[in-house]
Design a protein around this motif. Structure first.
Motif, PDB file in Angstrom:
ATOM      1  N   ARG A 157       0.834  -1.196   0.000  1.00 31.40           N
ATOM      2  CA  ARG A 157       0.000   0.000   0.000  1.00 31.40           C
ATOM      3  C   ARG A 157       0.870   1.248   0.000  1.00 31.40           C
ATOM      4  O   ARG A 157       2.041   1.209   0.391  1.00 31.40           O
ATOM      5  N   LEU A 158       0.254   2.365  -0.395  1.00 31.24           N
ATOM      6  CA  LEU A 158       0.947   3.640  -0.342  1.00 31.24           C
ATOM      7  C   LEU A 158       1.286   3.977   1.107  1.00 31.24           C
ATOM      8  O   LEU A 158       0.491   3.743   2.030  1.00 31.24           O
ATOM      9  N   ALA A 159       2.471   4.539   1.303  1.00 31.10           N
ATOM     10  CA  ALA A 159       2.924   4.899   2.648  1.00 31.10           C
ATOM     11  C   ALA A 159       3.521   6.294   2.603  1.00 31.10           C
ATOM     12  O   ALA A 159       4.116   6.700   1.585  1.00 31.10           O
ATOM     13  N   PRO A 160       3.383   7.074   3.668  1.00 27.10           N
ATOM     14  CA  PRO A 160       3.963   8.430   3.670  1.00 27.10           C
ATOM     15  C   PRO A 160       5.483   8.370   3.770  1.00 27.10           C
ATOM     16  O   PRO A 160       6.054   7.441   4.334  1.00 27.10           O
ATOM     17  N   ALA A 161       6.120   9.389   3.187  1.00 24.85           N
ATOM     18  CA  ALA A 161       7.577   9.455   3.268  1.00 24.85           C
ATOM     19  C   ALA A 161       8.034   9.674   4.705  1.00 24.85           C
ATOM     20  O   ALA A 161       9.063   9.139   5.127  1.00 24.85           O
ATOM     21  N   LYS A 162       7.291  10.456   5.469  1.00 23.62           N
ATOM     22  CA  LYS A 162       7.593  10.697   6.875  1.00 23.62           C
ATOM     23  C   LYS A 162       6.293  10.574   7.659  1.00 23.62           C
ATOM     24  O   LYS A 162       5.202  10.812   7.120  1.00 23.62           O
ATOM     25  N   PRO A 163       6.374  10.199   8.952  1.00 19.07           N
ATOM     26  CA  PRO A 163       5.158  10.081   9.762  1.00 19.07           C
ATOM     27  C   PRO A 163       4.393  11.403   9.797  1.00 19.07           C
ATOM     28  O   PRO A 163       4.965  12.478   9.906  1.00 19.07           O
ATOM     29  N   GLY A 164       3.114  11.308   9.686  1.00 19.64           N
ATOM     30  CA  GLY A 164       2.258  12.476   9.710  1.00 19.64           C
ATOM     31  C   GLY A 164       1.971  13.089   8.371  1.00 19.64           C
ATOM     32  O   GLY A 164       1.092  13.942   8.244  1.00 19.64           O
ATOM     33  N   GLN A 165       2.723  12.689   7.330  1.00 20.60           N
ATOM     34  CA  GLN A 165       2.490  13.227   5.997  1.00 20.60           C
ATOM     35  C   GLN A 165       1.468  12.373   5.245  1.00 20.60           C
ATOM     36  O   GLN A 165       1.157  11.247   5.635  1.00 20.60           O
ATOM     37  N   SER A 166       0.977  12.923   4.161  1.00 20.60           N
ATOM     38  CA  SER A 166       0.024  12.203   3.329  1.00 20.60           C
ATOM     39  C   SER A 166       0.733  11.119   2.537  1.00 20.60           C
ATOM     40  O   SER A 166       1.882  11.277   2.120  1.00 20.60           O
ATOM     41  N   ALA A 167       0.019  10.017   2.296  1.00 25.41           N
ATOM     42  CA  ALA A 167       0.601   8.903   1.535  1.00 25.41           C
ATOM     43  C   ALA A 167       0.380   9.053   0.037  1.00 25.41           C
ATOM     44  O   ALA A 167       0.879   8.241  -0.747  1.00 25.41           O
ATOM     45  N   ASP A 168      -0.318  10.085  -0.395  1.00 20.01           N
ATOM     46  CA  ASP A 168      -0.594  10.257  -1.816  1.00 20.01           C
ATOM     47  C   ASP A 168       0.695  10.535  -2.580  1.00 20.01           C
ATOM     48  O   ASP A 168       1.648  11.100  -2.042  1.00 20.01           O
ATOM     49  N   PRO A 169       0.758  10.148  -3.854  1.00 22.62           N
ATOM     50  CA  PRO A 169       1.948  10.418  -4.681  1.00 22.62           C
ATOM     51  C   PRO A 169       2.234  11.922  -4.735  1.00 22.62           C
ATOM     52  O   PRO A 169       1.319  12.752  -4.852  1.00 22.62           O
TER      53      PRO A 169
END
Length: 719
Positions: A157-169
């Protein structure tokens, strides 16, 4: 009443019970569905076994996307970093959310599509598997997109680059194509990660995989290097030819000795082409670059067949380099038989392998005239070793512009390699030919008409036939097979005893072509089992009348004790056996017999050669008592032996002396003699050269060495 059995509920799972604990029985455990994360990691472990498997999947996806340039970056053997950048079509932004979900693909919609799949990937498991055992990020841009998009994935699944950020491209700057970065491979499978011995070993596996696809993918540039290094380990240009790619990756030693080969057959639905080394090159281990429908696979059967083919041309322990690309009708191939698509199954495997190996054998035999040999003497004070080629010796040509002058070769090393230079038939007096006719046109050509059948080739899966084929391979005499594969036909020596002379290297041999023909046609029967051509009779023959001819002839020519039998009784017995088994004979051997005993056709083993029909009655009669009809393997073996004996050229009386001339020679016998002479020289022995496996049995009377050039020179030197 016995006491109830004690149950220990605290026995740990997976602990092996000891012998004295056999009385302890645990309670049955309930069946539960595994967690989705567990099943995904199990599947990932089957598909991505090592970094090289992840790279193979990524390379195939990149080539499927129409890329013309692939750049591979590796750190710590791919365990720390594995990155591949291509300039293909890219991935649409709307497809990124499901990119790493299992079984998401753009190449397969229905199960029936597997029957015609022609792309590398099709199941949609590669990226999903990688995302469950590594940190995966994808940067991609399509032609119509204004910018590139970067997405990170964990667990499919899509995952955020850093915690708290959106996982969208996220939109980023980038060029057209896709860059896939795999970091910390097997970070959550510590046991698998510790199993890898060294990063350099894994990097070598990656280089091997990149090199294979770099050789195969025309029009695609490849580069591979370690992270942090300026230079590339592998670098090929998109416009490079196949030989140039082999030279850049495997070295000039291999590229200078490769020869191209091609093979195809519409009935078996395959086309094969590739490059393989000639007899001047050999190493300790076979290098096989095998691509089936452009997918890098492994095949033990093909590898062993190629090694067996080269065993007659290379020294003991020598192995070749072979690049083979095999295109098979997708409907004949099952690509979904291995998790990593490392193996495939396809129809007519034995027949296709035999056809390819025969092509390679012919190529090697033709190139054998320019093999280079190094000779060395142990005598003190001798000249330095001399290197000459057969073609230079035969033509007498030398390179006068070379900086190092070449020594004149010894006469006892001169070898005749061109069959057109001189043969026995060219030295015979033309008195035996008709006046006004050239000797080359006096041979009567076959009057048969050949038609091509559209019947599908039937794969032979009978274990008995495979065992008989294996027995032939086990009985192969390597040196004798090499002699036949590279021989030069000298001429017929004795027609009555069926002897010919052939040259192999600096040696002259007498060959019993009747004995060799018998072994050759037996091997042809095993190879073409179930797929014979047919010689059809027009009009068909009455089988009973044909058998009667043989039975009466046998009784008339046999001794009193042996010939004491009733021909009619024997004919009826054999006729009943053949009619009873006519369906099997037609299906396996193209021997077609009607219900009322009419002989319609017999097997065709070699195009351009027709056996003597005078031997047909005896052949059919012998099928009764000399074929073991009760045992499958013995039945096939004995039938094919009888068929081979029928195809062996018959013995003929010798040619008359010059005082008899042609008027005293029967015209029919003369024509048959000329037909056999033509068949032996221009059909049979070229066929032996192309595909005969000389067995050890031929050493007992089948071939005799009569002269050795070097041995003769020793005799003459003493005179």
């Amino acid at each position: 009443m016995s006491e109830p059995m004690d149950v220990d509920p605290e026995t740990p799972r997976g602990v092996k019970r000891k012998a004295n604990d056999l009385s302890v029985v645990t309670a049955p455990r309930r069946i539960q569905a595994l967690d989705q994360d567990v099943t995904n990691k199990i599947a990932a472990g089957e598909i991505i076994v090592a970094p090289v498997h992840a790279l193979k999947e990524l390379i195939e996806n990149a080539v499927d996307a129409g890329s013309t340039s692939l750049e591979v970056l590796v750190k710590e053997g791919g365990l720390k970093l594995l990155q591949i950048t291509d300039n293909g079509h890219g991935i649409n932004k709307d497809d990124l959310p499901i990119l790493c979900e299992r079984f998401t693909t753009s190449k397969l919609k229905a199960f029936e599509d597997l029957m015609s799949i022609s792309t590398y990937g099709f199941r949609g498991e590669a990226l999903a598997s990688i995302s469950h055992i590594a940190h995966l990020s994808v940067t991609t841009k399509t032609k119509d997109s204004t910018c590139a998009y970067r997405a990170r994935y964990e667990g499919g699944r899509l995952a955020p680059a850093k915690p708290g950020q959106s996982a969208d491209p996220k939109p980023v700057a980038g060029r057209q194509g896709t860059q896939i970065t795999v970091e910390d491979l097997f970070y959550n499978v510590p046991t698998r990660r510790r199993a890898f011995r060294s990063a350099s070993e894994e990097y070598n596996k990656i280089l091997d995989m990149v090199g294979r696809y770099a050789v195969h993918c025309d029009g695609v540039a490849f580069s591979c290097k370690k992270h942090g290094e300026a230079g590339t380990t592998i670098s090929t240009q998109s416009a490079s030819s196949t030989v140039d790619r082999i030279r850049q990756i495997y070295g000039g030693t291999v590229a200078n000795e490769v020869i191209e080969f091609k093979s195809a057959n519409e009935q078996w639905g395959f086309k094969a082409n590739g490059w393989t080394t000639n007899a001047n090159y050999h190493v300790k281990k076979t290098t096989l670059l095998l691509f089936i429908n452009h997918r890098s696979v492994e095949s033990t059967n093909i590898r062993k067949a190629i090694e067996s083919t080269y065993s007659t041309f290379l020294p003991k322990g020598g192995h070749p380099f072979t690049y083979l690309t095999l295109e098979i009708d997708p409907q004949r191939v099952d690509v979904n038989v291995h998790p990593t698509k490392r193996e495939v199954n396809f129809l007519n495997e034995d027949e296709i392998i035999d056809a390819i190996c025969n092509t390679i054998r012919i190529k090697l035999a033709n190139v054998d005239t320019s093999r280079t040999f190094t000779t060395q003497t142990l005598l003190p004070g001798a000249r330095p070793p001399l290197m000459t080629s057969h073609s230079e010796i035969a033509s007498g040509s030398t390179n006068q512009t070379s900086a190092t002058p070449k020594s004149k070769p010894y006469e006892n090393s001169l070898v005749r390699t061109d069959a057109k230079l001189r043969t026995i038939t060219s030295m015979l007096s033309p008195a035996t030919t008709a006046p006004g006719k050239d000797s080359t046109t006096s041979v009567r050509q076959e009057d048969n008409e050949y038609e091509t059948s559209d019947r599908e080739l039937v794969p032979c899966r009978l274990l008995s036939v495979k065992e008989l084929r294996a027995e032939v391979r086990d009985a192969m005499h390597n040196e004798l097979t090499e002699i036949f594969a590279g021989h030069t036909f000298v001429g017929i020596v004795d027609e009555r005893r069926r002897l010919v002379a052939i040259q192999g290297g600096v040696k002259l041999f007498l060959v019993d072509y009747g004995m060799v023909s018998n072994e050759y046609f037996y091997q042809v029967g095993l190879t073409h089992f179930g797929n014979f051509g047919a010689i059809r009779f027009d009009p068909p023959l009455n089988l009973k009348d044909v058998l009667t001819i043989a039975a009466e002839h046998r009784k008339a020519t046999s001794d009193n004790d042996v010939g004491d039998f009733d021909p009619n009784e024997v004919v009826q017995l054999v006729l009943a056996q053949l009619i009873e088994r006519r369906e099997m004979l037609h299906e396996y051997f193209s021997l077609e017999i009607s219900e009322d005993g009419v002989l319609i056709s017999i097997p065709l083993l070699l195009k351009g050669y027709t056996p003597s029909l005078a031997k047909l009655p005896n052949f059919l009669l012998r099928l009764g008592p000399h074929v073991s009809w009760t045992d499958e393997k013995e039945c096939f073996a004995t039938f094919l032996r009888e068929l081979a004996s029928f195809y062996v050229p018959e013995q003929l009386p010798p040619s008359p002396g010059p005082e008899d001339l042609e008027e005293r020679l029967d015209v029919e016998l003369k024509n048959r003699r000329e037909t056999i002479r033509r068949a032996v020289e221009h059909v049979l022995f070229p066929a032996f050269r192309a595909r005969l496996i000389a067995t050890k049995s031929l050493m007992k009377g089948g071939i005799l060495e009569v002269a050795n050039l070097k041995g003769l020179y020793r005799v003459f030197e003493r005179c």
